[in-house]
Design a protein around this motif. Sequence first.
Motif, mmCIF file in Angstrom:
data_model
loop_
_atom_site.group_PDB
_atom_site.id
_atom_site.type_symbol
_atom_site.label_atom_id
_atom_site.label_comp_id
_atom_site.label_asym_id
_atom_site.label_seq_id
_atom_site.Cartn_x
_atom_site.Cartn_y
_atom_site.Cartn_z
ATOM 1 N N VAL A 120 58.367 42.120 37.414
ATOM 2 C CA VAL A 120 57.216 42.073 36.926
ATOM 3 C C VAL A 120 57.460 43.282 36.321
ATOM 4 C CG1 VAL A 120 55.358 42.961 38.402
ATOM 5 C CG2 VAL A 120 56.748 41.214 39.369
ATOM 6 N N VAL A 121 56.429 43.871 35.578
ATOM 7 C CA VAL A 121 56.005 45.189 34.667
ATOM 8 C C VAL A 121 54.511 45.480 35.478
ATOM 9 C CG1 VAL A 121 57.823 44.936 32.973
ATOM 10 C CG2 VAL A 121 55.606 43.627 32.741
ATOM 11 N N ARG A 122 54.004 44.685 35.886
ATOM 12 C CA ARG A 122 52.485 45.370 35.843
ATOM 13 C C ARG A 122 52.083 44.714 37.204
ATOM 14 N NH1 ARG A 122 48.464 47.705 31.954
ATOM 15 N NH2 ARG A 122 46.533 48.725 33.593
ATOM 16 N N ARG A 123 51.037 45.475 37.853
ATOM 17 C CA ARG A 123 50.574 44.875 39.244
ATOM 18 C C ARG A 123 49.345 45.833 39.525
ATOM 19 N NH1 ARG A 123 54.339 42.721 42.847
ATOM 20 N NH2 ARG A 123 56.776 43.589 42.635
ATOM 21 N N CYS A 124 48.093 44.782 39.890
ATOM 22 C CA CYS A 124 47.315 45.209 40.274
ATOM 23 C C CYS A 124 47.140 45.964 41.185
ATOM 24 C CB CYS A 124 46.102 44.069 40.612
ATOM 25 S SG CYS A 124 46.491 43.263 42.276
ATOM 26 N N SER A 125 46.044 46.279 41.263
ATOM 27 C CA SER A 125 45.664 47.544 42.607
ATOM 28 C C SER A 125 46.029 47.106 44.610
ATOM 29 C CB SER A 125 44.514 48.312 43.035
ATOM 30 O OG SER A 125 43.726 49.048 41.601
ATOM 31 N N TRP A 126 46.103 45.524 44.216
ATOM 32 C CA TRP A 126 46.672 44.915 45.954
ATOM 33 C C TRP A 126 47.759 44.258 45.128
ATOM 34 C CZ3 TRP A 126 42.656 46.549 47.069
ATOM 35 C CH2 TRP A 126 40.741 46.665 46.306
ATOM 36 N N GLY A 127 48.421 44.924 44.449
ATOM 37 C CA GLY A 127 49.958 44.764 44.754
ATOM 38 C C GLY A 127 50.839 42.982 44.058
ATOM 39 N N TYR A 128 49.292 42.683 43.828
ATOM 40 C CA TYR A 128 50.490 41.666 43.289
ATOM 41 C C TYR A 128 50.296 41.624 41.080
ATOM 42 C CZ TYR A 128 48.491 39.176 46.967
ATOM 43 O OH TYR A 128 48.068 38.254 48.416
ATOM 44 N N LYS A 185 40.724 46.171 26.393
ATOM 45 C CA LYS A 185 39.386 47.008 27.226
ATOM 46 C C LYS A 185 37.825 46.132 26.530
ATOM 47 C CE LYS A 185 41.052 50.841 24.134
ATOM 48 N NZ LYS A 185 41.350 51.270 22.670
ATOM 49 N N ILE A 186 38.102 44.714 25.963
ATOM 50 C CA ILE A 186 36.159 43.788 26.308
ATOM 51 C C ILE A 186 36.109 42.694 27.410
ATOM 52 C CG2 ILE A 186 36.652 44.100 23.670
ATOM 53 C CD1 ILE A 186 37.442 41.787 23.438
ATOM 54 N N ILE A 187 37.902 42.544 28.352
ATOM 55 C CA ILE A 187 37.720 41.284 29.057
ATOM 56 C C ILE A 187 36.471 42.148 30.384
ATOM 57 C CG2 ILE A 187 39.547 40.161 28.625
ATOM 58 C CD1 ILE A 187 41.063 41.718 31.050
ATOM 59 N N GLU A 188 35.956 41.177 31.041
ATOM 60 C CA GLU A 188 34.938 42.053 31.602
ATOM 61 C C GLU A 188 35.844 42.524 33.375
ATOM 62 O OE1 GLU A 188 31.902 39.054 32.509
ATOM 63 O OE2 GLU A 188 32.133 38.331 30.598
ATOM 64 N N LEU A 189 36.513 41.875 33.549
ATOM 65 C CA LEU A 189 37.365 42.227 35.043
ATOM 66 C C LEU A 189 38.209 42.551 34.443
ATOM 67 C CD1 LEU A 189 35.258 39.617 37.398
ATOM 68 C CD2 LEU A 189 35.034 42.362 37.517
ATOM 69 N N GLN A 190 39.261 43.363 35.345
ATOM 70 C CA GLN A 190 40.796 43.533 34.654
ATOM 71 C C GLN A 190 41.717 43.192 36.257
ATOM 72 O OE1 GLN A 190 40.425 47.581 33.514
ATOM 73 N NE2 GLN A 190 40.471 47.314 31.260
ATOM 74 N N GLU A 191 40.656 43.384 37.008
ATOM 75 C CA GLU A 191 41.762 42.767 38.384
ATOM 76 C C GLU A 191 39.888 42.809 39.483
ATOM 77 O OE1 GLU A 191 42.034 46.802 40.455
ATOM 78 O OE2 GLU A 191 43.567 46.302 39.809
ATOM 79 N N CYS A 192 40.589 41.578 40.044
ATOM 80 C CA CYS A 192 39.943 41.298 40.785
ATOM 81 C C CYS A 192 38.797 42.427 42.372
ATOM 82 C CB CYS A 192 40.185 40.522 41.826
ATOM 83 S SG CYS A 192 41.219 38.858 41.834
ATOM 84 N N PRO A 193 37.656 42.460 42.218
ATOM 85 C CA PRO A 193 36.992 43.217 43.467
ATOM 86 C C PRO A 193 37.699 42.943 44.908
ATOM 87 C CG PRO A 193 35.228 41.433 42.948
ATOM 88 C CD PRO A 193 37.265 41.210 41.777
ATOM 89 N N PRO A 194 37.585 43.686 45.875
ATOM 90 C CA PRO A 194 37.963 43.884 46.964
ATOM 91 C C PRO A 194 37.602 42.823 47.734
ATOM 92 C CG PRO A 194 36.613 46.073 46.719
ATOM 93 C CD PRO A 194 36.416 45.172 45.453
ATOM 94 N N ASN A 195 36.361 42.379 47.588
ATOM 95 C CA ASN A 195 36.306 41.525 48.556
ATOM 96 C C ASN A 195 36.476 39.747 47.616
ATOM 97 O OD1 ASN A 195 34.439 41.451 46.348
ATOM 98 N ND2 ASN A 195 32.466 40.896 47.590
ATOM 99 N N ASP A 196 37.282 39.906 47.106
ATOM 100 C CA ASP A 196 37.361 38.496 46.916
ATOM 101 C C ASP A 196 39.103 38.388 45.635
ATOM 102 O OD1 ASP A 196 37.174 36.071 45.716
ATOM 103 O OD2 ASP A 196 35.600 36.307 44.186
#
Length: 178
Positions: free
Chosen positions: A25-33, A155-166
């Motif tokens: 794994v070379v990159r993870r989201c804030s949630w660890g995935y 830079k142009i994608i709307e979301l780079q990671e999931c929101p905390p509630n989803d």
Amino acid sequence: MGGFSNEKEIIKLQLGRDIENDFTVVRRCSWGYPQCIKSSLITNGKPFPTLFWLTCPLLLKEISKLEEKGMIKTIESRLENDENFMKAYVKAHKETKDLKEQLLASLSISEWQRNAIIERGIGGIKDLKRVKCLHLQLANYMGGIKNPIGELIWKIIELQECPPNDIICDRLVNKFEK
């Protein structure tokens, strides 16, 4: 990351299929995935020229939206008309090739296996005027390559990671664990 300790299982859930390649794994989201992995270049004795894979379901979905809107043609047009953008893209292919050569140096493989991997660019691309898909361009950028297409997409994608509630991967893991 739920009760999961096996990253291969998490990535299988993210992609909806098995992955045979060894990877890190070379990159993870804030949630660890995992968001992006670096894959082995030889799997079951066969060359596998795609070094970086995007695994995050959210990013895969966001990028698919861009592809549906014709972003690949837009970027290919930019490659044709923007010399600096094209030079940076060719440099990203070279940087990827150099990294592949470093990774292959310690492996005992045949010349044809080596050539099948090294002679192609990012994601196995032969024609450097082609983008192939935006997913692999972003994965290449997230893997640490100075890829101008991947950077632009990031830079142009709307979301780079999931929101905390989803958190999509939490849902996938919870569904699997039930």
